[in-house]
Each structure stands twice: as C-alpha cells, then as structure tokens.
Design a protein around this motif. Structure first.
Motif, short mmCIF file in Angstrom:
data_model
loop_
_atom_site.label_atom_id
_atom_site.label_comp_id
_atom_site.label_asym_id
_atom_site.label_seq_id
_atom_site.Cartn_x
_atom_site.Cartn_y
_atom_site.Cartn_z
N GLY B 57 61.02 70.62 73.57
CA GLY B 57 61.45 69.23 73.75
C GLY B 57 60.59 68.32 72.89
N GLY B 58 60.39 67.10 73.36
CA GLY B 58 59.65 66.12 72.57
C GLY B 58 58.25 66.60 72.23
N ARG B 59 57.50 67.02 73.24
CA ARG B 59 56.12 67.41 73.00
C ARG B 59 56.03 68.73 72.24
NH1 ARG B 59 51.72 66.04 71.07
NH2 ARG B 59 49.89 67.20 71.76
N GLY B 60 56.90 69.69 72.61
CA GLY B 60 56.90 70.97 71.92
C GLY B 60 57.19 70.79 70.44
N THR B 61 58.13 69.93 70.13
CA THR B 61 58.49 69.70 68.72
C THR B 61 57.30 69.13 67.95
OG1 THR B 61 60.78 69.35 69.35
CG2 THR B 61 60.10 68.49 67.22
N GLU B 62 56.59 68.17 68.57
CA GLU B 62 55.41 67.60 67.92
C GLU B 62 54.37 68.68 67.65
OE1 GLU B 62 54.67 64.55 66.64
OE2 GLU B 62 56.83 64.39 66.93
N LEU B 63 54.13 69.50 68.67
CA LEU B 63 53.15 70.58 68.50
C LEU B 63 53.59 71.53 67.39
CD1 LEU B 63 52.18 71.48 72.17
CD2 LEU B 63 50.67 70.55 70.41
N LEU B 64 54.87 71.86 67.40
CA LEU B 64 55.39 72.80 66.40
C LEU B 64 55.12 72.30 64.99
CD1 LEU B 64 56.98 75.40 65.85
CD2 LEU B 64 59.09 74.05 65.99
N LEU B 68 52.95 74.30 62.28
CA LEU B 68 53.51 74.60 60.96
C LEU B 68 52.63 73.99 59.87
CD1 LEU B 68 57.31 74.05 61.75
CD2 LEU B 68 56.17 76.25 61.27
N GLY B 69 52.10 72.79 60.15
CA GLY B 69 51.17 72.17 59.20
C GLY B 69 49.94 73.03 58.98
N ALA B 70 49.59 73.81 59.99
CA ALA B 70 48.44 74.73 59.87
C ALA B 70 48.90 76.13 59.44
CB ALA B 70 47.69 74.79 61.19
N ASP B 71 50.11 76.20 58.86
CA ASP B 71 50.63 77.47 58.30
C ASP B 71 50.71 78.59 59.33
OD1 ASP B 71 50.85 76.28 55.79
OD2 ASP B 71 48.75 76.76 55.33
N LYS B 365 36.45 68.14 57.26
CA LYS B 365 37.18 69.12 56.46
C LYS B 365 38.68 68.85 56.47
CE LYS B 365 37.29 74.16 55.78
NZ LYS B 365 38.64 74.56 56.17
N GLU B 366 39.22 68.50 57.63
CA GLU B 366 40.67 68.46 57.78
C GLU B 366 41.20 67.06 58.12
OE1 GLU B 366 42.53 71.04 57.08
OE2 GLU B 366 40.83 72.40 56.77
N GLY B 367 40.31 66.06 58.09
CA GLY B 367 40.73 64.73 58.50
C GLY B 367 41.86 64.16 57.67
N GLU B 368 41.84 64.44 56.39
CA GLU B 368 42.86 63.85 55.51
C GLU B 368 44.26 64.32 55.88
OE1 GLU B 368 43.64 63.35 50.72
OE2 GLU B 368 41.70 64.10 51.43
N ILE B 369 44.43 65.63 56.00
CA ILE B 369 45.75 66.15 56.36
C ILE B 369 46.10 65.75 57.80
CG2 ILE B 369 44.77 68.42 56.91
CD1 ILE B 369 47.45 69.65 56.23
N LEU B 373 49.53 63.87 58.77
CA LEU B 373 50.53 64.44 59.68
C LEU B 373 50.70 63.57 60.92
CD1 LEU B 373 49.82 68.27 59.54
CD2 LEU B 373 52.05 67.18 59.21
N GLY B 374 49.69 62.80 61.25
CA GLY B 374 49.77 61.94 62.43
C GLY B 374 49.70 62.76 63.70
N GLY B 375 50.41 62.33 64.70
CA GLY B 375 50.34 63.02 65.99
C GLY B 375 49.09 62.55 66.72
N HIS B 376 49.22 61.40 67.43
CA HIS B 376 48.09 60.82 68.15
C HIS B 376 46.88 60.66 67.23
CE1 HIS B 376 50.55 62.67 71.48
NE2 HIS B 376 50.46 61.44 71.87
#
Lengths: 448, 448
Positions: B57-64, B68-71, B365-369, B373-376
C-alpha cells in the motif's frame, strides 16, 4: 476483582504528618472537616487595606515596590536581618508614607506584627517553611493573608491553611504572579471564549537554571539549596500549574483528582559543585537527593490531564511550558505560539492578531504602569494592584485558600508518589465537594 | 511495611493474553525463557539479499522505492489488493529487475511468499495486526524480517517475536525510520561524544493530526480508525521513542524498567466526525475510546526518565519532541534547538555549528542520494540502505528484535496502566538480563 476495584487498591492516600511514611486510609484526609463553612465566594470587607509585610529580602522588596505602586498603605515590616527591614522602610518613606514600624528581633518577631490591631492584610515573603506558620498566626489575629509560593510544603500545612481560613473567615491567597501575566490572562480569555474547543490537556513547568543562586552565600542560597538535600519531588509547582489550573477552571467545575510522579537521578547540583565550589567548603558535606527533572501527570475529575515538570539544577533556558490544548487548537509558550484548527499551514502563529480582542481588562486598564514598573514583565504589579483593588472594592478575591492548597499540593504528593515507585496518589478535595457547584472563574474582569 | 515493599505491591505485571484483564505475578513474563540463546551481536550471514515484500500500500510502496534505490533485488510481492501489488511490480521492473512474483489471493497469501526458498529478507508493511503473525511465519521459514512500526501490539506478541528470533536464529528488526533521521543520528553522535554530560531525561512523541486520514475511505482509514474504538493508550510509540532509546543506550547498558500512563478523554475524532461526516454514514456507529492525548512516563534501570506522548486526533503541528537532556545541556526538536552549559545567552541555538563535526557517517556517505530520493527527509533511504548493506557485509544489525519488542511494548503497557488508574507497570526484560553486559550502541558507523 474488577479493574475499578483493582485501580482503587493502587491509590495512595496522602494526608498530614504521616503522608510520607506510609499509606493512609479514610476520607478525612480527602475532604477534611465536612462541617466547616466555606470561604468560596466570600467577598472582602470593603476597606483601604493597611498592610504589614513579613520577609523583606529580594522577593519581598520587589513585592513591596509593586504594592507601593498600587498606593498601598504599609504600616509594618518584619525581617530577621534588620538592614533589609530598614531598606524596605526607606522605600515606604520615599513613597511619601509615614515610616512603618520594624520587627527584626529573632525568628518570632512576626508574632508581634500579626498581633497589631491596625492591619488588614499581611504579606509573607519568607523562606518556604515559614509560609504556613506565619499565615495561620496572621489569620488567627484577624488578618487576610497573601503568601508567596508555594503556600505550603506538606498536605498537613495545606489543610491548616484551609481550616484556619474557614474558621477565622479570613482569606489566605497565594501570590501566584504568573496567573497575572499578560499572555496568561490573554490565553485565559481565549479559553473562555471557546477558541480551543473542549479542553483536553495542559503542560506546566518550572524549568529555571538556579544553580548559581542555589550555591550563593547570600539570598535564597542561604536556605533553598538545603531543600534539595531533604526531598525528591517537585519542589516548586505553582508558577507553571496556576495558569493551567485557571484555564481548566480547577476548583470551579473541575478539580485535580490524582497524580503520578517520576524523578531522574540528582546529578546537576553535585556536578555544579564539582566545578565551582572549593573542596574545603562545607557545601561538600551536602548530599543532594532531589531528582533534577521531576515530571508529574495530574488527572482531573473531568478527565483532563496536566504534565507538570520541575528542574532547577541543569543548564536549560527558562521555561514554564504554559500549554493548553483542546479539540480546536493548542497554545504553547516559550516562545508564545498558537495553532488553531483550520489554519492554512500546519505551523504555529503568534498571538498578535488576538491581542486586541482578547487582552484581559486588567492589562487594558493597568498595562502601561505595569510594564513601566516591571517585575516579571509587569505581572507582579497587576497581581498586587488587583489584590488591593479587590479589598478596596469589597470583591471576592480571584484566588483563594483552596487554590493555594491545591496548587501547592503537588509538592508533597509528587514526593510521596516518587517514594512509592510512581504509584498514583489522590489529591485531597480542599473545597470539600464545592468545586462541583462553584460558578465563575479565577482572574475576573476588573470593576472600573 | 517498608516503602520498598509497598512500592512492589503497586506494580502491575504485564504479560500475554491476560495482561489486560488483571494482575499477573511470576518472573516468566518479565524475562521469558532463560534458556533461549540470544541473538544480541549475531551478525547477518553475508549475502546479497533477495527480498520479498508483504503489503504494498502507501507505506509499502514508499519503502519499496527506497529499497530499489539501494539496489535491492526484489523477487516477490504480496498484497490483498492485486492492483496495488501490480503497481509495485511495475516499480521493480522499471528499476530494471525481473518481474517479481505476485501473491494476492486472500488474507493468507503471505504464507506462500514466506515459504519460497529463494528469499533472504521479508519486509512487512501491512496493517498492524498482521505484523507479528507474518513475521513469525517468515522467521520459521528461515527469513530475516523487517517490520514496519509498531512490530507488535501486545506483550504476548512481543515475546513471540523474541522467542521466534532466538529459536530460528533469524533477525527480526523494526523499520523505525526516525532512528535514521539526519538530526537524530547527529544528536546521537553528540550524545556519544559527551556534549550533554550525564544523561537525565528524554521526551518523545507522536503528535500528528491524522484526522482526515483516519476518516478516509481509502488507505489507512480502512483499518486504523477502528483501533481507536478498541484501545485507550499510546497506539504508536516507536517514532518518538526509538531515537530517545538510542540516545540512552537502551538494551545496551540500560533498559526501560516501568511506566505509568494517563489519557485525556477521547473527543477529537467524534468532534471531527460531527463536522465532516454525513449523519447516515456507518462511521456514526463507532465509539472512540482512545484518549486523545496519552502521556506515559518511563523509568530506566539507571534512573533516567522518558516523557512519551501520543496524539493523532487533534489540531496540532507535527511533533516528535525528540528531546534529550543531561547535566551539560539539552536538545529539543520541532524546531531543532540546542542549549549547552556555558552559553553566552540563556537561549537556544541551532545545530548548524555542530553539523560538520558530528554528522553521522551514514549521512556523510549517503546523504546526497537520501535527500534526492526523499521519504521523510531521506531517513527512509538511509534506513533501507543500511539494512541491505548490513546484510551484504555480514554485519550485526543496528537494531534487533529486543529493540523491536522494547519500543513496541509501551503500546500494551500504557493501555494496562491507563485501565488501572495510572498504576506503574513493569517492562518485561526482553534481553533476559543481557542489557547489562551488552556493549556498543545502535546505529553504528557504516563500514566503507
């Protein structure tokens, strides 16, 4: 066993001298002597009050200036330290009054002052442990009494004030200046106008970094630090709690029913001492036991809650929280900020657009001189002025002995709850049930 | 009876299905099965994790999106609503992966997903009541599990997660994204560096006006409002509590020992309904019982305190409080502000001058990405990235099943305390005593 029965089992009763050594049963501690006649709604007898003041240290001197600003006749002054009494005497004569008589001989000089037959009002600004004994003595000699905060430090003392006020038919009110603050009275008016909807909770605090004052060899350092070696709980509840109690109409349709309390370890004063106090100072013999941050949760009879905090031992900007929230919005202080339902953005705004409409009549009328005299932003003057005006006009006082007892009670009640692992502790009903029928509200409009 | 004995009498034991109907004795509920082998400090087996997700749903999609952003390789997706599963499937193929298999037939389709033999990690983002049953099933099929918050809603469920994780030797951690926030990890580093001195107290909250979402006929409105008809307590403790628990090294040298809890009346949802919901809507049959503002006080074994709040039913700007205070200073959030001992002025400053020195390695290390990507504010990516990296590198996870159980426990414990008139309720020790010896801290530095 039903949850309700089980719940009752877990309440501790607090009352009198035994409060801190065990669990008391019986209704006497909850409602006192049912036969006593209430002083709720009892007006002052109209008079131009003649005042005596006991305790003319830092706080007493500030109060004296404000009472003089309100043209109060001052006939007698009392302090252990004769230089302080003489300094206060000078302030009175500088204000154009006759020189007030001084009482400076020993701990019990106040007894001579309260026995005078030419005083209407006695103001008490001594160390805390003298508040109740002096107030009781003054009422027994027919004087109305105004006490600095807290009015009492045990439940037994709270009842002594209530019983004596009722028996002597003299008012005994607490000089809770924060109730007269410009924002506090403004927000009180907004609450009354229904802007916050049905009220739900408040937050109140006394968070004030007093470390240097507590370790001073003058002023309050002479007696106030010692209390941190004697008690673990909220030592100073009223500055935060008074205004929130007013928002919630406590003792006027609702009342504080019980509290739970929890303290952190006591670390702040010892840490301060380690840095600032020479190792050969006798202060190194002291053991501080008052938890740095004490948090209590209070439940009212109508179900509202108050989050009440106390911390004077750590680095922290000053904060009384001064929060009230309901179904339509929330006000928080430090800094003052407001959010009402339906706002365009989910962010706080200021009080500015509400000041004209909701400013309290006391501040409309006396705000200019209050701000000029200063004293905590002018609240001290409004407080003193309003008390004297209430006597001059023969009004019912804004606050009374029931408020003084109720707002002081979280001191000993928090201590008892902390000692018992945060167990719930009932508030005595100092109004003896009359909070239900009482109408009106505290800090009324001034009669012009 | 000594105060200590008396105090013990007033503690309620919480455990299992009986927790909300009475008072339980016995140590089983406090420390569980002493013979079980801990998963504290158990590293992941090094692997490039193959993931299945349950709840898209909404939250699962955000997590997904963040996984995916983390490959992360995504092999299977499950949702009751096939369109939602197909939408998620599209996100995976758009990311260049093979099309993941879908499980959409009925409430128990997840059982087929967790039974696959080609998954290392199962991520759960379902309605709350499915979190624990699915997690237990997945662990029993040999999968590591990451659950959205709260991991569990009863003490029995908390123990199921702990017992199953220990028995299956699989990690079960909670996706508490706020622990990975930029400010939260920065402040955690400042705490570790001693800038706040000896810690004293924290404040944590989930204050989020969810009224329109709760009354929606889509998304979380379909199930989340109903919980307000079932329970009175803190429904959602972990977003505020997780970061504060990390500051305090809970389960790593300290632990939550007991809590007391108090709720206001439940008024916000009924008031909202009165304005926004047509009178013939079936929602008018609902009776809301969850007090709008629930406040709990938590005491740790080392004596620290946490003030924990929950309110989703009233107009209020979003706030997690996110406060930590010690003998040398205090940090408060919303807005982020800091005050350290010895400051020139008694007022808060910003975190700006501390960012360079104390920014967490994960954000360096990962702040830029993450921000892109956003997400809170990027915390979601850091969280997902860190989990996947921990598996890839065979690290001990930052957070584990003991944290999941401990941070979820205030849900049922607050309910029990509220039911019993704010009586103190003990936390079970989910670590079975190992919090004392455990070293290190959560949210460690990334291995680069």
């Amino acid at each position: 066993m039903s949850p309700k029965e089980s719940s009752r089992r877990h309440f501790l009763q607090a009352g009198g001298a035994a409060a801190l050594t065990g669990v008391l049963a019986g209704s006497q501690t909850e409602t006192g002597k049912a036969s006593a006649q209430t002083v709720i709604n009892m007006p002052f007898k109209e008079a131009n009050p003649r005042m005596g003041m006991i305790g003319t240290g830092g706080r007493g001197t500030e109060l004296l200036k404000n009472f003089l600003g309100a043209d109060t006749e001052v006939r007698a002054l009392c302090d252990l330290v004769s230089e302080k009494a003489r300094h206060a005497q000078g302030l009175v004569t500088e204000a154009g009054q006759k020189s007030p008589e001084l009482y400076t001989e020993g701990d019990h000089a106040f007894e001579q002052l309260v026995a005078r037959d030419d005083l209407d009002l006695v103001v008490i600004a001594t160390p805390w442990r003298w508040h109740t004994p002096i107030a009781v003595a003054a009422m027994k000699h027919g004087k109305h009494v105004a006490i600095e905060v807290p009015a009492a430090t045990t439940i037994e003392e709270c009842w002594q004030l209530v019983d004596t006020s009722e028996q002597t038919r003299r008012h005994c009110l607490m000089l809770e200046n924060c109730c007269y603050g410009e924002n506090e009275t403004l927000v009180l008016n907004m609450v009354r106008a229904g802007l916050f909807g049905d009220l739900l909770y408040g937050e109140a605090a006394y968070i004030h970094d007093l470390r240097s004052e507590l370790f001073s060899d003058a002023g309050e350092g002479l007696w106030r630090r010692a209390i941190h070696t004697e008690r673990d709980g909220n030592l100073y509840p009223t500055h935060g709690l008074g205004p929130v109690a007013n928002y919630m109409s406590i003792n006027r349709g609702d009342r504080f029913e019980y509290l739970v309390s929890m303290s952190t370890p006591s670390r702040g004063l010892a840490a301060y001492r380690a840095v600032h106090i020479p190792k050969n100072d006798p202060k190194w013999q002291e053991k501080y036991i008052d938890g740095d941050m004490n948090t209590s949760l209070i439940k009212t009879a109508n179900g509202l809650t108050v989050n009440l905090q106390h911390d004077v031992s750590n680095p922290h900007p000053y904060d009384r929280l001064n929060t009230i929230a309901g179904t339509k919005g929330v006000f928080k202080d430090y800094p003052a900020r407001l959010y009402l339902d339906g706002s365009a953005k989910e962010e706080y705004g200021t009080l500015d657009r509400y000041r004209d409409q909701y400013q309290h009549p006391l501040w409309k009328k006396e705000g200019e001189i209050a701000r000029k005299l200063g004293g905590h932003g002018g609240m001290d003057f409004i407080e003193c002025y309003r008390l004297v005006e209430s006597i001059r006009r023969g009004l019912v006082p804004d606050l009374d002995v029931y408020d003084a007892a109720t707002w002081s009670a979280p001191g000993p009640l928090s201590r008892l709850s902390v000692e018992q692992g945060s167990a719930p502790v009932k508030f005595p009903d100092f109004t003896r049930g009359r909070w239900k029928e009482r109408k009106g509200s505290s800090i009324g409009a001034v009669v012009s």
